[in-house]
Design a protein around this motif. Structure first.
Motif, PDB file in Angstrom:
ATOM      1  N   GLU A  50     -97.414 -60.305 -15.983  1.00 47.81           N
ATOM      2  CA  GLU A  50     -95.821 -60.242 -15.974  1.00 47.81           C
ATOM      3  C   GLU A  50     -95.004 -60.580 -17.076  1.00 47.81           C
ATOM      4  OE1 GLU A  50     -95.857 -60.332 -10.923  1.00 47.81           O
ATOM      5  OE2 GLU A  50     -94.771 -62.021 -12.222  1.00 47.81           O
ATOM      6  N   GLN A  53     -98.428 -46.473   0.331  1.00 48.15           N
ATOM      7  CA  GLN A  53     -97.873 -47.483   0.999  1.00 48.15           C
ATOM      8  C   GLN A  53     -97.915 -47.345   2.474  1.00 48.15           C
ATOM      9  OE1 GLN A  53     -93.485 -48.031   0.386  1.00 48.15           O
ATOM     10  NE2 GLN A  53     -93.667 -47.384  -1.422  1.00 48.15           N
ATOM     11  N   CYS A  99    -104.702 -48.196  -4.869  1.00 51.86           N
ATOM     12  CA  CYS A  99    -104.581 -48.473  -3.603  1.00 51.86           C
ATOM     13  C   CYS A  99    -103.288 -49.470  -3.141  1.00 51.86           C
ATOM     14  CB  CYS A  99    -105.852 -48.919  -2.813  1.00 51.86           C
ATOM     15  SG  CYS A  99    -107.249 -47.681  -2.445  1.00 51.86           S
ATOM     16  N   ARG A 100    -102.888 -50.453  -3.811  1.00 48.91           N
ATOM     17  CA  ARG A 100    -101.732 -51.202  -3.701  1.00 48.91           C
ATOM     18  C   ARG A 100    -100.751 -50.737  -4.332  1.00 48.91           C
ATOM     19  NH1 ARG A 100    -105.628 -52.338  -1.077  1.00 48.91           N
ATOM     20  NH2 ARG A 100    -106.802 -54.012  -1.093  1.00 48.91           N
ATOM     21  N   CYS A 101    -100.488 -49.404  -4.540  1.00 48.95           N
ATOM     22  CA  CYS A 101     -99.326 -48.621  -5.108  1.00 48.95           C
ATOM     23  C   CYS A 101     -99.163 -48.949  -6.589  1.00 48.95           C
ATOM     24  CB  CYS A 101     -98.031 -48.860  -4.257  1.00 48.95           C
ATOM     25  SG  CYS A 101     -98.195 -48.783  -2.581  1.00 48.95           S
ATOM     26  N   TYR A 102    -100.149 -49.598  -7.162  1.00 50.08           N
ATOM     27  CA  TYR A 102     -99.870 -49.816  -8.596  1.00 50.08           C
ATOM     28  C   TYR A 102     -99.602 -48.436  -9.319  1.00 50.08           C
ATOM     29  CZ  TYR A 102    -100.525 -51.146 -13.427  1.00 50.08           C
ATOM     30  OH  TYR A 102     -99.879 -51.436 -14.744  1.00 50.08           O
ATOM     31  N   ARG A 138     -92.183 -53.183 -12.459  1.00 48.78           N
ATOM     32  CA  ARG A 138     -92.641 -53.949 -11.245  1.00 48.78           C
ATOM     33  C   ARG A 138     -91.593 -55.136 -10.947  1.00 48.78           C
ATOM     34  NH1 ARG A 138     -96.398 -57.237 -10.992  1.00 48.78           N
ATOM     35  NH2 ARG A 138     -97.354 -56.613  -9.050  1.00 48.78           N
ATOM     36  N   THR A 139     -91.599 -55.715  -9.928  1.00 46.86           N
ATOM     37  CA  THR A 139     -91.073 -57.025  -9.443  1.00 46.86           C
ATOM     38  C   THR A 139     -92.117 -58.037  -9.370  1.00 46.86           C
ATOM     39  OG1 THR A 139     -90.863 -56.451  -7.152  1.00 46.86           O
ATOM     40  CG2 THR A 139     -89.024 -55.991  -8.735  1.00 46.86           C
ATOM     41  N   GLY A 140     -91.567 -59.412  -9.538  1.00 46.66           N
ATOM     42  CA  GLY A 140     -92.563 -60.402  -9.194  1.00 46.66           C
ATOM     43  C   GLY A 140     -92.129 -61.475  -7.993  1.00 46.66           C
ATOM     44  N   LEU A 141     -93.071 -62.247  -7.709  1.00 46.04           N
ATOM     45  CA  LEU A 141     -92.537 -63.024  -6.571  1.00 46.04           C
ATOM     46  C   LEU A 141     -91.557 -64.014  -7.050  1.00 46.04           C
ATOM     47  CD1 LEU A 141     -93.461 -63.928  -3.954  1.00 46.04           C
ATOM     48  CD2 LEU A 141     -95.284 -65.345  -5.008  1.00 46.04           C
ATOM     49  N   LEU A 183     -97.300 -54.558   2.795  1.00 46.58           N
ATOM     50  CA  LEU A 183     -96.999 -53.205   2.583  1.00 46.58           C
ATOM     51  C   LEU A 183     -96.267 -52.707   3.725  1.00 46.58           C
ATOM     52  CD1 LEU A 183     -99.171 -51.998  -0.112  1.00 46.58           C
ATOM     53  CD2 LEU A 183     -96.888 -52.426  -0.697  1.00 46.58           C
ATOM     54  N   LEU A 222    -101.628 -62.788 -13.064  1.00 38.07           N
ATOM     55  CA  LEU A 222    -100.690 -61.922 -12.746  1.00 38.07           C
ATOM     56  C   LEU A 222     -99.175 -62.385 -13.662  1.00 38.07           C
ATOM     57  CD1 LEU A 222    -100.995 -59.579 -11.110  1.00 38.07           C
ATOM     58  CD2 LEU A 222     -99.744 -60.900  -9.139  1.00 38.07           C
ATOM     59  N   ALA A 231     -98.502 -60.696  -3.123  1.00 40.25           N
ATOM     60  CA  ALA A 231     -97.155 -60.129  -3.604  1.00 40.25           C
ATOM     61  C   ALA A 231     -97.553 -59.210  -4.503  1.00 40.25           C
ATOM     62  CB  ALA A 231     -96.517 -61.236  -4.346  1.00 40.25           C
ATOM     63  N   PHE A 232     -98.655 -59.006  -4.932  1.00 40.67           N
ATOM     64  CA  PHE A 232     -98.849 -57.736  -5.751  1.00 40.67           C
ATOM     65  C   PHE A 232     -98.687 -56.442  -5.603  1.00 40.67           C
ATOM     66  CE2 PHE A 232    -102.025 -54.331  -7.618  1.00 40.67           C
ATOM     67  CZ  PHE A 232    -101.471 -54.727  -9.316  1.00 40.67           C
ATOM     68  N   GLY A 233     -98.823 -55.819  -4.296  1.00 33.71           N
ATOM     69  CA  GLY A 233     -98.457 -54.673  -3.966  1.00 33.71           C
ATOM     70  C   GLY A 233     -96.791 -54.519  -3.834  1.00 33.71           C
ATOM     71  N   LEU A 286    -106.160 -49.071   1.913  1.00 29.25           N
ATOM     72  CA  LEU A 286    -107.635 -48.921   2.046  1.00 29.25           C
ATOM     73  C   LEU A 286    -108.208 -50.194   1.613  1.00 29.25           C
ATOM     74  CD1 LEU A 286    -109.880 -46.818   2.230  1.00 29.25           C
ATOM     75  CD2 LEU A 286    -109.240 -46.209   0.031  1.00 29.25           C
ATOM     76  N   VAL A 322    -107.062 -59.912   1.305  1.00 26.97           N
ATOM     77  CA  VAL A 322    -107.002 -58.321   1.101  1.00 26.97           C
ATOM     78  C   VAL A 322    -106.167 -57.946   2.246  1.00 26.97           C
ATOM     79  CG1 VAL A 322    -108.155 -56.133   0.907  1.00 26.97           C
ATOM     80  CG2 VAL A 322    -108.895 -58.314  -0.079  1.00 26.97           C
ATOM     81  N   GLU A 345    -102.457 -58.737   2.209  1.00 23.72           N
ATOM     82  CA  GLU A 345    -102.054 -57.779   1.080  1.00 23.72           C
ATOM     83  C   GLU A 345    -101.551 -56.549   1.588  1.00 23.72           C
ATOM     84  OE1 GLU A 345    -104.360 -57.997  -2.360  1.00 23.72           O
ATOM     85  OE2 GLU A 345    -103.116 -56.809  -3.373  1.00 23.72           O
ATOM     86  N   VAL A 346    -102.460 -55.834   2.367  1.00 19.49           N
ATOM     87  CA  VAL A 346    -102.428 -54.578   3.104  1.00 19.49           C
ATOM     88  C   VAL A 346    -101.177 -54.674   4.070  1.00 19.49           C
ATOM     89  CG1 VAL A 346    -103.149 -52.852   4.341  1.00 19.49           C
ATOM     90  CG2 VAL A 346    -104.559 -53.753   2.319  1.00 19.49           C
TER      91      VAL A 346
END
Ligand SMILES: Nc1ncnc2c1ncn2[C@@H]1O[C@H](COP(=O)(O)OP(=O)(O)OP(=O)(O)O)[C@@H](O)[C@H]1O
Ligand SMILES: [Mg+2]
Lengths: 266, 276
Positions: A137, B78, A224-227, A233-236, B154, A133, B101-103, B82, B147, B150-151
């Motif tokens: 980035e 968001q 599903c994770r809004c990609y 994008r922002t990062g940690l 959000l 990741l 942090a990915f989402g 799933l 997982v 992660e959900v």
């Protein structure tokens, strides 16, 4: 053999190298590869090897890890080097029947061997110290200028880092399939050429199917994770350059310049 | 939370619809289980709930947002998380923290806020101590918690599980479900779970049975599982207690069709034995 591919693997840690800005690490790796391409004499290779040794020390990676990564490629590298040695024209130095080897050929072969090994070790250093990741980035920031030719830097970075993440997964997968097929009597390590080719094909087919399925589900999971492709994008962590980053860049540029400046001689 | 109207869906280049006129209303905060035989269309329905698939006809509303309207796509994803079966196919980062942090990075949350929200989600999923571990060193149960975290990070309103526990062993499965359900109660989440485990479906307030792309049964868990012969017709095997009651009733014993757990079942049987 296949399970030895450690390329693309990330080894979590808290060394100086791990803490470098991912953008800087990518630039370092690119400079290093350019240096290897430009290198043509013993001194240059020595310098490149020294740089690598420094980087590996700063990453607190066990050299055995790097060697293990090399094992999977050794046959391919050796083959290329030998081929190169015999194909290079020059005055015959040693002669076995119709096979002749020139001094230039030996030199060329050694060069190919060295640069391959240094290349694999260097790229492994990058992935060992940078998580996919972070790589993604870093790359999308560096590729930002692609915007101007209407290519999404995020997209390119994502494809590159996902394919890197796939390397260890696929190695694991192929090892599993290989064992399953060996159990069913496939000839991979033995048998004649036709049998081996057949065995190879039956290994690759399920591997590709599995790779395709995996990438399909992975991309669904990312959606599903809004990609969103192309979105900012922002990062940690905010990426910012520290003293260590500037030092590393300065050292690497010095190495690159010296290697380019060193006169070519045979 | 979800309103589905006459949903028909056919995969491109196929002629038989997989979903065949589904109408449903699922209220916020409820726990709904969806069961059905293989290839009945469960996963296809789940993918309509966060706009991964769009109806061929009819419509799906998520908190009033029509899934076909592209301006809502990102917001819908968001709001509805799933979770699939295999955690390895869902993980992108290499270490836990990064994964969670990915989402948040995708929706442009600022770094400090990412830290705050992912820490909260990690605690909720019970894996805060694992946050710096790399993903491939985790067990299956731990991965599936990542997982989930992660959900949760959000801050969704609903979570859809597509056989999310299928790869976990029974004890870990129960633990994971308890984490999910307690998060559900805490944040008033709507939980929609697809499962092949009938004991899991018993945890739901409402059970739906899907067969050949149609909802054929819809009711409380006790109600649905009392219809043993109907379930068997659809190739589903009710949980052991319900099957027991059914067999007793068939043998002529005066037992009610609906039972609510082991205790209730024991009472019924002891009353029956005392009566004789
Ligand atoms: N991408 C696709 N393209 C074409 N047909 C598909 C696709 N995905 C699923 N199908 C078909 O749609 C039908 C329903 O599939 P779906 O995956 O929704 O079933 P399911 O109820 O989730 O089954 P399972 O219990 O096995 O998970 C199946 O007949 C399947 O072959
Ligand atoms: Mg399914």
């Amino acid at each position: 053999m296949l399970q030895d591919i450690t390329m693309g693997l990330y080894i979590p840690g808290d060394s100086i190298a791990h803490r470098l800005d991912p953008r800087v690490k990518i630039i370092l790796a690119v400079c290093y590869v350019i240096a290897l391409i430009c290198a043509s004499d013993i001194l240059s290779y020595g310098l490149a090897a020294l740089t690598l040794a420094g980087a590996v020390t700063a990453a607190k990676i066990k050299p055995s890890m790097l060697l293990r990564g090399m094992r999977g490629f050794i046959v391919m590298i050796a083959f290329t080097a030998v081929l190169c040695a015999f194909m290079t024209p020059g005055a015959s130095w040693v002669q076995w029947g119709w096979l002749s080897l020139s001094k230039e050929g030996i030199y060329k072969g050694a060069q190919v061997l060295l640069s391959f090994i240094l290349f694999i070790a260097g790229t492994s250093w990058l992935t060992f110290t940078t998580s996919p990741l972070q790589l993604m980035e870093g790359m999308s920031k560096l590729l930002y200028p692609l915007r101007y030719i209407k290519v999404s830097p995020q997209e390119v970075a994502l494809i590159m880092s996902i394919s890197m993440r796939f390397v260890p997964i696929m190695a694991e997968e192929s090892y599993r399939i290989l064992n399953a097929q060996k159990a069913r009597g496939a000839y991979i390590d033995s048998g004649n050429i036709t049998q081996r080719v057949q065995a190879m094909v039956s290994l690759l087919a399920p591997l590709f199917i599995r790779a395709w399925q995996r990438s399909e589900t992975l991309s669904t999971a990312m959606l599903c994770r809004c990609y969103q492709s192309g979105a900012e994008r922002t990062g940690l962590r905010k990426m910012f350059m520290k003293r260590a980053d500037y030092t590393a860049l300065a050292l690497m540029s010095a190495v690159l310049l010296i290697i380019i400046a060193l006169p070519d001689y045979y | 939370m979800f309103t589905i109207d006459e949903l028909v869906f056919t995969y491109p280049d196929e002629n038989v619809p997989v979903l065949n006129g589904i109408s449903l209303h699922i209220s916020p905060g409820s726990v709904v289980a969806l069961i059905g035989p293989n290839a009945s269309g469960k996963s296809t329905l789940a993918r309509h709930l966060n706009a991964l698939l769009l109806p061929s006809s009819g419509r799906v509303l998520i908190e009033g947002m029509d899934s076909r309207d592209p301006q809502y796509t990102n917001l819908i994803r968001q709001r509805v998380g799933l979770i699939f079966q295999n955690p390895d196919d869902q993980m992108i980062g290499s270490n836990v923290e990064e994964e969670v942090a990915f989402g948040l990075g995708n929706i442009g949350v600022a770094p400090e806020e990412i830290r705050k929200r992912s820490d909260e989600a990690l605690r909720m999923a019970g894996i805060y101590d694992l946050r710096t571990q790399s993903a491939h060193t985790l067990s299956g149960g731990e991965k599936q918690r990542v997982v989930l975290a992660e959900v949760l990070a959000l801050r969704p309103q609903g979570i859809v599980l597509d056989e999310a526990t299928a790869m976990l062993d029974p004890v870990i499965r129960q633990e994971w479900l308890q984490v999910l359900l307690s998060a559900g109660r805490k944040y008033n989440l709507t939980i929609f779970m697809i499962t092949h485990h009938m004991d899991e479906a018993l945890l739901a307030d409402r059970v739906l049975v899907l067969d050949k792309g149609r909802i054929v049964l819809d009711g409380s868990a006790a109600e649905i599982f009392s219809k043993v012969d109907k379930l068997r017709e659809y190739g589903l095997e009710p949980p052991p207690l319900q099957a027991l009651m059914y067999t007793l009733a068939e043998a002529g014993c005066p037992v009610p069709a609906e039972v609510y757990g082991v205790k209730n079942c024991a009472e019924i049987i002891s009353r029956m034995l005392a009566g004789e």
